[in-house]
Design a protein around this motif. Structure first.
Motif, PDB file in Angstrom:
ATOM      1  N   PHE A 256      18.899  11.196  10.549  1.00 16.56           N
ATOM      2  CA  PHE A 256      18.383   9.843  10.788  1.00 16.56           C
ATOM      3  C   PHE A 256      16.880   9.795  10.547  1.00 16.56           C
ATOM      4  CE2 PHE A 256      16.807   6.498  13.696  1.00 16.56           C
ATOM      5  CZ  PHE A 256      17.461   5.417  13.127  1.00 16.56           C
ATOM      6  N   PRO A 257      16.400   8.908   9.669  1.00 20.68           N
ATOM      7  CA  PRO A 257      14.964   8.832   9.371  1.00 20.68           C
ATOM      8  C   PRO A 257      14.182   8.221  10.535  1.00 20.68           C
ATOM      9  CG  PRO A 257      16.124   7.065   8.241  1.00 20.68           C
ATOM     10  CD  PRO A 257      17.181   7.910   8.916  1.00 20.68           C
ATOM     11  N   VAL A 258      13.378   9.027  11.190  1.00 20.33           N
ATOM     12  CA  VAL A 258      12.679   8.595  12.399  1.00 20.33           C
ATOM     13  C   VAL A 258      11.344   7.932  12.077  1.00 20.33           C
ATOM     14  CG1 VAL A 258      11.703   9.351  14.593  1.00 20.33           C
ATOM     15  CG2 VAL A 258      13.756  10.436  13.711  1.00 20.33           C
ATOM     16  N   THR A 259      10.595   8.538  11.169  1.00 18.94           N
ATOM     17  CA  THR A 259       9.296   7.977  10.821  1.00 18.94           C
ATOM     18  C   THR A 259       8.905   8.398   9.414  1.00 18.94           C
ATOM     19  OG1 THR A 259       7.051   7.582  11.675  1.00 18.94           O
ATOM     20  CG2 THR A 259       7.810   9.869  11.646  1.00 18.94           C
ATOM     21  N   MET A 260       7.964   7.672   8.847  1.00 19.60           N
ATOM     22  CA  MET A 260       7.493   7.956   7.499  1.00 19.60           C
ATOM     23  C   MET A 260       5.974   8.003   7.515  1.00 19.60           C
ATOM     24  SD  MET A 260       8.582   5.911   4.031  1.00 19.60           S
ATOM     25  CE  MET A 260       7.468   4.516   4.037  1.00 19.60           C
ATOM     26  N   LEU A 261       5.417   8.949   6.789  1.00 22.02           N
ATOM     27  CA  LEU A 261       3.972   9.087   6.682  1.00 22.02           C
ATOM     28  C   LEU A 261       3.533   8.830   5.247  1.00 22.02           C
ATOM     29  CD1 LEU A 261       3.115  12.353   8.693  1.00 22.02           C
ATOM     30  CD2 LEU A 261       2.667   9.984   9.380  1.00 22.02           C
ATOM     31  N   CYS A 262       2.562   7.945   5.090  1.00 16.57           N
ATOM     32  CA  CYS A 262       1.861   7.804   3.817  1.00 16.57           C
ATOM     33  C   CYS A 262       0.618   8.678   3.898  1.00 16.57           C
ATOM     34  CB  CYS A 262       1.458   6.348   3.586  1.00 16.57           C
ATOM     35  SG  CYS A 262       2.848   5.244   3.304  1.00 16.57           S
ATOM     36  N   LEU A 263       0.387   9.487   2.863  1.00 17.98           N
ATOM     37  CA  LEU A 263      -0.714  10.443   2.881  1.00 17.98           C
ATOM     38  C   LEU A 263      -1.542  10.344   1.610  1.00 17.98           C
ATOM     39  CD1 LEU A 263       1.426  13.425   4.151  1.00 17.98           C
ATOM     40  CD2 LEU A 263      -0.452  12.429   5.435  1.00 17.98           C
TER      41      LEU A 263
ATOM     42  N   PHE B  11       0.819  -1.212   0.000  1.00 18.30           N
ATOM     43  CA  PHE B  11       0.000   0.000   0.000  1.00 18.30           C
ATOM     44  C   PHE B  11       0.857   1.267   0.000  1.00 18.30           C
ATOM     45  CE2 PHE B  11       0.758  -0.041   4.560  1.00 18.30           C
ATOM     46  CZ  PHE B  11       0.727   1.299   4.911  1.00 18.30           C
ATOM     47  N   ILE B  12       2.107   1.153   0.474  1.00 18.55           N
ATOM     48  CA  ILE B  12       2.996   2.320   0.486  1.00 18.55           C
ATOM     49  C   ILE B  12       3.184   2.864  -0.923  1.00 18.55           C
ATOM     50  CG2 ILE B  12       5.379   3.077   0.925  1.00 18.55           C
ATOM     51  CD1 ILE B  12       5.442   1.107   3.291  1.00 18.55           C
ATOM     52  N   ALA B  13       3.294   1.969  -1.894  1.00 18.66           N
ATOM     53  CA  ALA B  13       3.515   2.381  -3.286  1.00 18.66           C
ATOM     54  C   ALA B  13       2.312   3.107  -3.869  1.00 18.66           C
ATOM     55  CB  ALA B  13       3.856   1.164  -4.142  1.00 18.66           C
ATOM     56  N   LYS B  14       1.143   2.916  -3.266  1.00 19.22           N
ATOM     57  CA  LYS B  14      -0.076   3.517  -3.793  1.00 19.22           C
ATOM     58  C   LYS B  14      -0.435   4.836  -3.118  1.00 19.22           C
ATOM     59  CE  LYS B  14      -1.941  -0.996  -5.108  1.00 19.22           C
ATOM     60  NZ  LYS B  14      -3.048  -1.963  -4.949  1.00 19.22           N
ATOM     61  N   ALA B  15       0.346   5.225  -2.125  1.00 14.05           N
ATOM     62  CA  ALA B  15       0.099   6.506  -1.457  1.00 14.05           C
ATOM     63  C   ALA B  15       0.484   7.648  -2.392  1.00 14.05           C
ATOM     64  CB  ALA B  15       0.892   6.594  -0.163  1.00 14.05           C
ATOM     65  N   PRO B  16      -0.385   8.633  -2.585  1.00 13.97           N
ATOM     66  CA  PRO B  16      -0.046   9.767  -3.456  1.00 13.97           C
ATOM     67  C   PRO B  16       1.181  10.546  -2.982  1.00 13.97           C
ATOM     68  CG  PRO B  16      -2.409   9.680  -3.085  1.00 13.97           C
ATOM     69  CD  PRO B  16      -1.794   8.680  -2.145  1.00 13.97           C
ATOM     70  N   LEU B  17       1.390  10.565  -1.668  1.00 14.72           N
ATOM     71  CA  LEU B  17       2.512  11.333  -1.117  1.00 14.72           C
ATOM     72  C   LEU B  17       3.096  10.614   0.079  1.00 14.72           C
ATOM     73  CD1 LEU B  17       4.172  14.034  -0.979  1.00 14.72           C
ATOM     74  CD2 LEU B  17       2.411  14.850   0.612  1.00 14.72           C
TER      75      LEU B  17
END
Length: 259
Positions: free
Chosen positions: A163-170, A69-75
């Motif tokens: 350092f990458p702490v977190t990622m948001l799919c939006l 589903f990450i690949a389908k997030a617009p941003l």
């Protein structure tokens, strides 16, 4: 209730999105709201990396624990703890020379600096989440960006003190989206007055009573109860071990060595 509380209470983690880009107006509001977040000493010890390129999203969907589903997030927004900018500024402005002149020790960022920057980054991320939700833009936190440190460092062109702490799919909610609110632990198990205290066995049993209802006896982990199954699936799983390894590798750069 007021509108802010309604937005907080109505939000769910969204993994299915409308097939459309987030508008420029909404994106600016989300980013501006993130940057308005509280920050230690007004330093803004973070950077936000925007990912719109489909190839990069495809890569992240695999490197972040294989979640299509990450690949389908617009941003995608990646929030990174960032002390690099400040130390580059120190170098640019002769802080090392100043320190030598004034008998100060000029040291690299250390573990406490990383944790402080992580706090900044996560507070900014949550501001972005609430702002987005108020605009009809759903979100999902991805902690797996902590894994595969060396790979993500190269993919995102990260310096040693970033350092990458977190990622948001939006993305926008689908018109027929069903919001499923997962029950949280009762606050009596979370909120303590004045001092922390350990929970008794009876309290732990009560705290996890709802979770334990989901336990399946014939499970692939050969677990006898919910706690054992959850440990095998999450805490003791391979992805958790990889996450721990990645953090240890990253920490080697945040060592407070004399510069």
């Amino acid at each position: 209730m007021n509108q802010v509380i309604d937005v907080i209470n109505n939000r769910v983690s969204l993994r299915r999105y409308q097939d459309k880009e987030i508008s420029k107006e909404h994106l600016e509001i989300i980013l501006d709201s993130a940057i308005k977040a509280p920050t230690a000493g007004n330093q803004c010890l973070y950077s936000i990396i925007m990912i719109k390129d489909q190839k990069t999203k495809d890569v992240l969907s695999k490197s972040c624990d294989n979640q299509p589903f990450i690949a389908k997030a617009p941003l995608i927004l990646i929030f990174a703890a960032d002390q690099q900018k400040w130390f580059d500024y120190y170098k640019f402005k002769g802080v090392k020379e100043f320190s030598e002149r004034e008998n100060l020790s000029f040291e690299a960022p250390q573990e406490s600096d990383l944790i402080l920057a992580c706090e900044d980054a996560l507070i900014a991320a949550q501001n972005a989440v609430i702002a987005a939700e108020s605009l009809g833009v759903g979100s999902c936190y991805i902690g797996d960006i902590l894994e595969n440190y060396e790979f993500h460092k190269e993919l995102l062109n990260l310096d040693d003190w970033v350092f990458p702490v977190t990622m948001l799919c939006l993305g926008y909610y689908e018109e027929d989206a069903k919001r499923i609110h997962r029950k949280r632990f009762d606050k009596k198990f979370i909120v303590f007055e004045e001092k922390y205290r350990k929970l008794s066995d009876d309290e732990l049993s009560e705290m996890f009573s709802e979770n334990e209802k989901s336990f399946v006896e014939n499970n692939k982990y050969n677990a006898d109860n919910f706690a054992q199954a959850f440990y095998a699936r999450k805490t003791g799983a391979e992805f958790s071990k990889e996450m721990a390894r990645s953090v240890r590798v990253a920490l080697k750069k945040w060592d407070g060595r004399k510069l």
